[in-house]
Design a protein around this motif. Structure first.
Motif, PDB file in Angstrom:
ATOM      1  N   THR A   1      42.286  38.699  69.348  1.00 22.61           N
ATOM      2  CA  THR A   1      42.401  38.271  67.971  1.00 22.61           C
ATOM      3  C   THR A   1      41.451  37.127  67.718  1.00 22.61           C
ATOM      4  O   THR A   1      41.060  36.395  68.598  1.00 22.61           O
ATOM      5  CB  THR A   1      43.838  37.833  67.676  1.00 22.61           C
TER       6      THR A   1
ATOM      7  N   THR B   1      32.676  40.946  69.906  1.00 26.64           N
ATOM      8  CA  THR B   1      33.179  42.288  69.619  1.00 26.64           C
ATOM      9  C   THR B   1      33.081  42.611  68.130  1.00 26.64           C
ATOM     10  O   THR B   1      32.774  43.742  67.746  1.00 26.64           O
ATOM     11  CB  THR B   1      34.622  42.446  70.099  1.00 26.64           C
TER      12      THR B   1
ATOM     13  N   ASP C   1      44.339  37.648  73.752  1.00 22.80           N
ATOM     14  CA  ASP C   1      45.373  37.341  72.762  1.00 22.80           C
ATOM     15  C   ASP C   1      46.322  36.262  73.288  1.00 22.80           C
ATOM     16  O   ASP C   1      46.681  35.326  72.569  1.00 22.80           O
ATOM     17  CB  ASP C   1      46.186  38.595  72.428  1.00 22.80           C
TER      18      ASP C   1
ATOM     19  N   ALA D   1      41.392  51.042  68.530  1.00 17.79           N
ATOM     20  CA  ALA D   1      41.971  49.753  68.181  1.00 17.79           C
ATOM     21  C   ALA D   1      40.919  48.851  67.584  1.00 17.79           C
ATOM     22  O   ALA D   1      39.751  49.084  67.635  1.00 17.79           O
ATOM     23  CB  ALA D   1      42.577  49.096  69.424  1.00 17.79           C
TER      24      ALA D   1
ATOM     25  N   GLU E   1      34.204  49.310  73.681  1.00 19.19           N
ATOM     26  CA  GLU E   1      34.263  47.862  73.787  1.00 19.19           C
ATOM     27  C   GLU E   1      34.102  47.430  75.226  1.00 19.19           C
ATOM     28  O   GLU E   1      34.462  48.141  76.146  1.00 19.19           O
ATOM     29  CB  GLU E   1      35.607  47.345  73.252  1.00 19.19           C
TER      30      GLU E   1
ATOM     31  N   ARG F   1      42.615  46.846  73.829  1.00 19.96           N
ATOM     32  CA  ARG F   1      42.571  45.402  73.639  1.00 19.96           C
ATOM     33  C   ARG F   1      42.619  44.685  74.981  1.00 19.96           C
ATOM     34  O   ARG F   1      43.234  45.160  75.921  1.00 19.96           O
ATOM     35  CB  ARG F   1      43.758  44.942  72.797  1.00 19.96           C
ATOM     36  N   ASP F   2      41.984  43.546  75.026  1.00 16.23           N
ATOM     37  CA  ASP F   2      42.188  42.660  76.164  1.00 16.23           C
ATOM     38  C   ASP F   2      43.316  41.715  75.768  1.00 16.23           C
ATOM     39  O   ASP F   2      43.099  40.701  75.106  1.00 16.23           O
ATOM     40  CB  ASP F   2      40.914  41.888  76.481  1.00 16.23           C
ATOM     41  N   LEU F   3      44.527  42.059  76.146  1.00 14.28           N
ATOM     42  CA  LEU F   3      45.691  41.291  75.723  1.00 14.28           C
ATOM     43  C   LEU F   3      45.721  39.899  76.327  1.00 14.28           C
ATOM     44  O   LEU F   3      46.401  39.014  75.806  1.00 14.28           O
ATOM     45  CB  LEU F   3      46.966  42.049  76.086  1.00 14.28           C
TER      46      LEU F   3
ATOM     47  N   SER G   1      38.792  43.865  70.802  1.00 11.90           N
ATOM     48  CA  SER G   1      39.687  43.183  71.726  1.00 11.90           C
ATOM     49  C   SER G   1      39.762  41.712  71.400  1.00 11.90           C
ATOM     50  O   SER G   1      38.776  41.057  71.185  1.00 11.90           O
ATOM     51  CB  SER G   1      39.173  43.352  73.159  1.00 11.90           C
TER      52      SER G   1
ATOM     53  N   HIS H   1      35.108  45.011  78.220  1.00 12.63           N
ATOM     54  CA  HIS H   1      36.240  44.232  78.709  1.00 12.63           C
ATOM     55  C   HIS H   1      35.764  43.296  79.807  1.00 12.63           C
ATOM     56  O   HIS H   1      34.681  43.435  80.344  1.00 12.63           O
ATOM     57  CB  HIS H   1      37.331  45.173  79.226  1.00 12.63           C
TER      58      HIS H   1
END
Length: 450
Positions: A23, A108, A45, A18, A6, A40-42, A21, A8
């Motif tokens: 939600t 993504t 989120d 996962a 993925e 994930r790119d938190l 990235s 970022h």
């Protein structure tokens, strides 16, 4: 889910098991296990959750219900009546950032679909299912509630005031549905002609606004449901591909400042309103400017926000709200109106809207609405999850069926956006969206031609 690479914001490929990235604004995934968070790119989120919560707060502050000296129920909009409201929307109008985050999630998800060998119709089918399932439940409940209220002889004026507020956020279903249907094409354009795509969308949006404000035909601006929101979605694609992460921080700061500085000119010399809520429907050029400035600012803050998201408390809050994001967005106003109606029916006290007491009571009201939405999510929250994969040996519905389903999903909220929420439009949504879900859920033997 299979291992994937993925992109970022910093533009570095990362291998992870996962989910993609970020939600999805149209349906968040449950909180991933701790060992999956590295993929994930938190910050994405976090941005999405902040957007949802801010929408709830703003809407609660906009709804004022009280009684006049004769005891009649009076509705008002205290927040919009404040002299500083228009200026506050330059900061508080976060729907462009919401669509940027949606563009990131879409990029993504589209890449994941391609890795699995899927095509554009596969992608659109999955996105429509995630959008339509929670929306269908809302339309069914609204149709039943409005039918019962009509049969009981509820004051039509009072009912119209209530449902007008409830229907306000439904425009998002139309706008987001349009952008999702366009993702395969727009992602290809972003990969091959990114600059030309941005220029083309911006030019088209500017032309639409020019015609709209020259002719004073507001409905012309509805064309910008396509051009404005696709432009903002493209910013999410650029974020996902790493362009903003690789850009010099000084450049990002300069762009953000230029966007902020351009708003006074756009809203004084130009034809646009200084109220970004007014510029929302139909969407107008200032929202593109806001979106560009917001994604630059988010990128600049990314290191600090990433450190925040390494704390357990921040993750807990983000995933608790994020996994219920669509439920909170769709249901917060119906729940607020329902609670207010119960207080009125019980003869309970209502502080005078815009009074000091009223402003202070907004804090517990926001918490109550969020709590009720979270409780409701225990029942309807599963509608936000990822759709079931097509069974082995079967194919998804034909491309024509997927296209028809897209119309069934987008048209009812579009009608609400144009004419407001009433019994007719609620019934239309209660019929059309479940029909779309049925069509999208039908599969064919794999031997059939796609």
């Amino acid at each position: 889910m299979s291992t994937s690479t993925e992109r970022h914001p910093q533009g570095q490929g990362r291998t992870s098991g996962a989910a993609p990235s970020g939600t999805d604004p149209a349906g968040a995934s449950p909180a991933p296990p701790a060992d999956a968070l590295a993929g994930r790119d938190l910050v994405v989120d976090l941005a999405r959750v902040v957007c949802v919560l801010l929408v709830v707060v703003i809407h609660v502050l906009m709804v004022g219900v009280g009684r006049d000296p004769d005891g009649a129920v009076v509705a008002s909009q205290p927040l919009q009546q404040q002299p500083w409201f228009a200026f506050s929307t330059w900061v508080g109008q976060i729907m462009p950032l919401f669509f940027v985050v949606g563009g990131f999630a879409s990029a993504t998800a589209w890449a994941s679909t391609q890795r699995r060998g899927g095509d554009g119709a596969d992608f659109v089918r999955g996105r429509l299912l995630r959008l339509a399932r929670p929306a269908a439940a809302l339309f069914v409940v609204l149709a039943v509630a409005l039918a019962v209220a009509t049969l009981l002889g509820v004051d039509p004026a009072l009912l119209d005031t209530a449902v007008t507020g409830i229907g306000t956020p439904l425009w998002f279903l139309t706008a987001y549905g349009i952008t999702q249907v366009a993702v395969p094409v727009m992602a290809r354009l972003h990969a091959t002609r990114p600059a030309a795509t941005f220029v083309g969308l911006a030019t088209a949006a500017l032309l639409v606004d020019s015609v709209r404000y020259t002719t004073l035909v507001t409905d012309v601006g509805l064309l910008n449901l396509v051009f404005v929101w696709l432009f903002v979605q493209q910013l999410g694609f650029a974020y996902a591909s790493g362009w903003f992460g690789r850009a010099p921080r000084l450049l990002l700061a300069g762009i953000a400042l230029a966007c902020a500085a351009s708003l006074p000119a756009l809203t004084t010399v130009g034809p646009w309103s200084d109220d970004m809520l007014t510029n929302l429907n139909p969407p107008a050029v200032p929202l593109m400017v806001l979106g560009l400035g917001q994604i630059c600012l988010l990128t600049l803050l990314h290191p600090a926000l990433a450190r925040l998201m390494r704390t357990r408390a921040a993750r807990a809050v983000v995933f608790a709200v994020g996994s219920r994001g669509m439920t909170i967005y769709l249901w917060h106003l119906p729940l607020l109106i329902a609670v207010t109606g119960l207080v009125l029916a019980a003869g309970g006290p209502l502080p005078e809207p815009a009074s000091a007491t009223w402003w202070w009571t907004r804090i517990p009201v926001v918490l109550l609405v969020l709590g009720l939405a979270c409780a409701l999510s225990l029942v309807v929250g599963r509608l936000e999850g990822a759709p079931r994969p097509v069974p082995p040996g079967r194919r998804r519905p034909s491309t024509l069926v997927v296209a028809l389903s897209a119309v069934l999903v987008i048209a009812p909220p579009f009608a609400v956006m144009l004419d407001g929420l009433d019994l007719r439009n609620a019934i239309a949504g209660a019929v059309a969206l479940p029909a779309a879900l049925w069509l999208l859920g039908r599969t064919r033997p794999r031997t059939d031609a796609r």
